[in-house]
Design a protein around this motif. Sequence first.
Motif, PDB file in Angstrom:
ATOM      1  N   GLN A 133       1.251  -2.225  -1.800  1.00 35.19           N
ATOM      2  CA  GLN A 133       1.222  -1.396  -0.596  1.00 35.19           C
ATOM      3  C   GLN A 133       1.587  -2.214   0.648  1.00 35.19           C
ATOM      4  O   GLN A 133       2.283  -1.720   1.538  1.00 35.19           O
ATOM      5  N   GLY A 158       8.356   3.394  -4.555  1.00 35.87           N
ATOM      6  CA  GLY A 158       7.339   3.454  -3.516  1.00 35.87           C
ATOM      7  C   GLY A 158       7.876   3.389  -2.108  1.00 35.87           C
ATOM      8  O   GLY A 158       7.145   3.639  -1.144  1.00 35.87           O
ATOM      9  N   HIS A 181      -2.455  -3.494  -6.518  1.00 34.07           N
ATOM     10  CA  HIS A 181      -1.969  -2.339  -5.765  1.00 34.07           C
ATOM     11  C   HIS A 181      -1.941  -2.621  -4.258  1.00 34.07           C
ATOM     12  O   HIS A 181      -1.019  -2.195  -3.557  1.00 34.07           O
ATOM     13  N   GLU A 182      -2.937  -3.367  -3.765  1.00 24.63           N
ATOM     14  CA  GLU A 182      -2.987  -3.638  -2.320  1.00 24.63           C
ATOM     15  C   GLU A 182      -1.813  -4.516  -1.880  1.00 24.63           C
ATOM     16  O   GLU A 182      -1.294  -4.367  -0.763  1.00 24.63           O
TER      17      GLU A 182
END
Length: 194
Positions: A116, A147, A112-113
Amino acid sequence: MAALAEAVGDVISPGVLERDWALWQKLRNLRQTKRGSATPEGYDALAQAVMEAANALPRHPGPLADARAHLNALVTGAQEVLAAYDEAKRRAGLIDYADMIAEAEALLRARHEILQAVLGEIDCVVIDEFQDTNPVQFALLWRLARGAKRALIVGDTKQSIMGFQGADARLSEALQTTLPEAVTPLAERCRERP
């Protein structure tokens, strides 16, 4: 009677009917008396009995078994070749185009990082020719588009041409069905303006 005897004579050899689709088909369609083309006395009754027996088989077991064996060999062979190809790439420290897409999607899904961080660098995702995406490309692109701050996806299912590479225009249709409020159909052809 000679044609019937010849066809039936071929079956006398053990196992022939189980291996010979053409013979089985021949037995299903024996010649019978027609106007201007008489057959010997008794032939039609015998031919009818042979055809009924041949037609009683719901499917021919020999060619079906052969087809399954060939399909199994083809799939197994393809799997072995792909596994050897994958191993050779890994040993050489190489990736191909499909790996780039699949591994990028897996990385963004698992980390996820990293997703992002990538999304932090993107102002707008623009995807053209969306109808020609395959499921793995769709997963990667949708992860980014969903996203991103803004996304523009353009495609025309009637222009899908990359099916041979796994593209599936139904993905575009599914996206339109899922998000109908976000769809803006183009009402005119801009390419044809002077």
